[in-house]
Design a protein around this motif. Structure first.
Motif, PDB file in Angstrom:
ATOM      1  N   MET A   1       7.764   5.967  -7.506  1.00 27.93           N
ATOM      2  CA  MET A   1       6.913   7.069  -8.053  1.00 27.93           C
ATOM      3  C   MET A   1       7.495   7.670  -8.616  1.00 27.93           C
ATOM      4  N   ASN A   2       7.656   8.089 -10.110  1.00 28.88           N
ATOM      5  CA  ASN A   2       7.988   8.588 -10.564  1.00 28.88           C
ATOM      6  C   ASN A   2       7.482  10.098 -11.869  1.00 28.88           C
ATOM      7  N   SER A   3       8.584  10.774 -12.561  1.00 24.85           N
ATOM      8  CA  SER A   3       6.914  12.202 -12.580  1.00 24.85           C
ATOM      9  C   SER A   3       6.003  12.956 -12.011  1.00 24.85           C
ATOM     10  N   LEU A   4       5.990  12.839 -10.656  1.00 21.84           N
ATOM     11  CA  LEU A   4       5.365  13.116  -9.875  1.00 21.84           C
ATOM     12  C   LEU A   4       4.568  14.287  -9.796  1.00 21.84           C
ATOM     13  N   LYS A   5       3.228  14.717  -9.937  1.00 17.86           N
ATOM     14  CA  LYS A   5       2.941  15.513  -9.789  1.00 17.86           C
ATOM     15  C   LYS A   5       2.333  16.366  -9.040  1.00 17.86           C
ATOM     16  N   PRO A   6       1.296  17.455  -9.072  1.00 22.99           N
ATOM     17  CA  PRO A   6       0.835  18.520  -7.808  1.00 22.99           C
ATOM     18  C   PRO A   6      -0.282  17.511  -7.436  1.00 22.99           C
ATOM     19  N   GLU A   7      -1.035  16.463  -7.993  1.00 23.98           N
ATOM     20  CA  GLU A   7      -2.186  16.304  -7.480  1.00 23.98           C
ATOM     21  C   GLU A   7      -1.816  14.850  -7.449  1.00 23.98           C
ATOM     22  N   ASP A   8      -0.681  14.823  -6.862  1.00 21.39           N
ATOM     23  CA  ASP A   8      -0.141  13.168  -6.894  1.00 21.39           C
ATOM     24  C   ASP A   8      -0.583  13.267  -5.234  1.00 21.39           C
ATOM     25  N   THR A   9      -0.268  14.503  -4.581  1.00 19.96           N
ATOM     26  CA  THR A   9      -0.012  15.377  -2.963  1.00 19.96           C
ATOM     27  C   THR A   9      -1.165  14.566  -2.244  1.00 19.96           C
ATOM     28  N   ALA A  10      -0.944  13.440  -1.581  1.00 19.63           N
ATOM     29  CA  ALA A  10      -1.682  12.801  -0.655  1.00 19.63           C
ATOM     30  C   ALA A  10      -0.896  12.446   0.556  1.00 19.63           C
ATOM     31  N   VAL A  11      -2.044  11.773   1.154  1.00 16.30           N
ATOM     32  CA  VAL A  11      -1.597  10.828   2.355  1.00 16.30           C
ATOM     33  C   VAL A  11      -1.876   9.320   1.748  1.00 16.30           C
ATOM     34  N   TYR A  12      -0.665   8.692   1.851  1.00 22.18           N
ATOM     35  CA  TYR A  12      -0.857   7.543   1.382  1.00 22.18           C
ATOM     36  C   TYR A  12      -0.486   6.271   1.957  1.00 22.18           C
ATOM     37  N   TYR A  13      -1.272   5.392   2.014  1.00 22.04           N
ATOM     38  CA  TYR A  13      -1.214   4.514   3.152  1.00 22.04           C
ATOM     39  C   TYR A  13      -1.265   3.299   2.419  1.00 22.04           C
ATOM     40  N   CYS A  14      -1.060   2.065   2.930  1.00 19.61           N
ATOM     41  CA  CYS A  14      -0.430   1.015   2.636  1.00 19.61           C
ATOM     42  C   CYS A  14      -0.785  -0.145   2.998  1.00 19.61           C
ATOM     43  N   ALA A  15      -2.001  -0.598   1.811  1.00 16.73           N
ATOM     44  CA  ALA A  15      -2.911  -2.063   2.567  1.00 16.73           C
ATOM     45  C   ALA A  15      -2.799  -3.188   2.664  1.00 16.73           C
ATOM     46  N   ALA A  16      -3.177  -4.334   3.141  1.00 11.77           N
ATOM     47  CA  ALA A  16      -3.262  -5.628   2.705  1.00 11.77           C
ATOM     48  C   ALA A  16      -5.082  -6.378   2.349  1.00 11.77           C
ATOM     49  N   ASN A  17      -5.022  -7.361   1.925  1.00 10.38           N
ATOM     50  CA  ASN A  17      -6.367  -8.346   1.578  1.00 10.38           C
ATOM     51  C   ASN A  17      -5.897  -9.388   0.786  1.00 10.38           C
ATOM     52  N   ARG A  18      -6.635  -9.761   2.071  1.00 11.72           N
ATOM     53  CA  ARG A  18      -6.300 -11.413   1.894  1.00 11.72           C
ATOM     54  C   ARG A  18      -6.963 -12.184   0.693  1.00 11.72           C
ATOM     55  N   PHE A  19      -8.097 -11.341   0.355  1.00 16.03           N
ATOM     56  CA  PHE A  19      -8.388 -12.074  -0.747  1.00 16.03           C
ATOM     57  C   PHE A  19      -8.011 -11.679  -2.323  1.00 16.03           C
ATOM     58  N   TRP A  20      -7.645 -10.407  -2.303  1.00 10.06           N
ATOM     59  CA  TRP A  20      -7.203  -9.817  -3.705  1.00 10.06           C
ATOM     60  C   TRP A  20      -6.468 -10.748  -4.790  1.00 10.06           C
ATOM     61  N   SER A  21      -6.670 -10.704  -5.771  1.00  7.67           N
ATOM     62  CA  SER A  21      -5.647 -11.767  -6.222  1.00  7.67           C
ATOM     63  C   SER A  21      -5.728 -10.458  -7.581  1.00  7.67           C
ATOM     64  N   GLY A  22      -6.072  -9.529  -8.195  1.00  6.50           N
ATOM     65  CA  GLY A  22      -6.343  -8.419  -9.145  1.00  6.50           C
ATOM     66  C   GLY A  22      -7.665  -8.357  -9.651  1.00  6.50           C
ATOM     67  N   GLY A  23      -7.849  -7.034 -10.594  1.00 11.32           N
ATOM     68  CA  GLY A  23      -9.247  -6.385 -10.646  1.00 11.32           C
ATOM     69  C   GLY A  23      -9.266  -5.050  -9.904  1.00 11.32           C
ATOM     70  N   ASP A  24     -10.509  -5.365  -9.479  1.00 11.60           N
ATOM     71  CA  ASP A  24     -10.412  -3.921  -9.054  1.00 11.60           C
ATOM     72  C   ASP A  24     -10.898  -4.278  -6.786  1.00 11.60           C
ATOM     73  N   TRP A  25     -10.390  -2.988  -5.568  1.00 11.00           N
ATOM     74  CA  TRP A  25      -9.663  -2.712  -5.099  1.00 11.00           C
ATOM     75  C   TRP A  25     -10.381  -2.555  -4.185  1.00 11.00           C
ATOM     76  N   TYR A  26     -11.236  -2.018  -3.010  1.00 16.21           N
ATOM     77  CA  TYR A  26     -12.440  -1.734  -2.627  1.00 16.21           C
ATOM     78  C   TYR A  26     -11.542  -0.859  -1.305  1.00 16.21           C
ATOM     79  N   ALA A  27     -11.032   0.125  -0.853  1.00 12.45           N
ATOM     80  CA  ALA A  27     -10.787   0.484   0.875  1.00 12.45           C
ATOM     81  C   ALA A  27     -11.610  -0.571   1.396  1.00 12.45           C
ATOM     82  N   SER A  28     -13.515  -0.439   1.439  1.00 14.67           N
ATOM     83  CA  SER A  28     -13.721  -1.624   2.116  1.00 14.67           C
ATOM     84  C   SER A  28     -13.323  -2.794   2.684  1.00 14.67           C
ATOM     85  N   HIS A  29     -13.090  -2.968   1.094  1.00 14.97           N
ATOM     86  CA  HIS A  29     -12.319  -4.679   1.062  1.00 14.97           C
ATOM     87  C   HIS A  29     -10.884  -4.827   1.832  1.00 14.97           C
TER      88      HIS A  29
END
Length: 125
Positions: free
Chosen positions: A83-111
């Motif tokens: 993460m470069n050129s960070l802004k105050p609006e980037d402040t958050a808890v960042y979560y890593c996620a794994a998705n067995r079927f994602w290969s591009g495009g949209d990724w919804y949290a519920s997936h």
């Protein structure tokens, strides 16, 4: 099961950089799409970026394009978020996620199949 453990969060001034890491263990990491989400206080968890298992596809939220870069090292079972050129609006808890079927495009949290515990990123102005 896939266990995900994030590290690298912290406090940084606006314009600064941080690199987050997510170490995976358990079932085969290699064939999972990996991504990063973030959640600010009072807001929903939002997609930041994802990378396919073979690194062919990546996707970024418009708000981080050109500033954040996702990468993965399958030999080390680790995914990174530079993460470069960070802004105050980037402040958050960042979560890593794994998705067995994602290969591009949209990724919804519920997936997401698995989540890390999160790491706090705070950007001061």
């Amino acid at each position: 099961q896939v266990q995900l453990v994030e590290s690298g969060g912290g406090l940084v001034q606006a314009g600064g950089s941080l690199r987050l890491s997510c170490a995976a263990s358990g079932r085969t990491f290699t064939y999972y799409g990996m991504g990063w989400f973030r959640q600010a206080p009072g807001k929903e968890r939002e997609f930041v970026t994802g990378i396919s298992w073979n690194e062919v596809s990546t996707n970024y939220a418009d708000s981080v394009k050109g500033r954040f870069t996702i990468s993965r090292d399958n030999a080390k079972n680790t995914v990174y978020l530079q993460m470069n050129s960070l802004k105050p609006e980037d402040t958050a808890v960042y979560y890593c996620a794994a998705n067995r079927f994602w290969s591009g495009g949209d990724w919804y949290a519920s997936h997401s199949n698995y989540w890390g515990q999160g790491t706090q990123v705070t950007v001061s102005s």
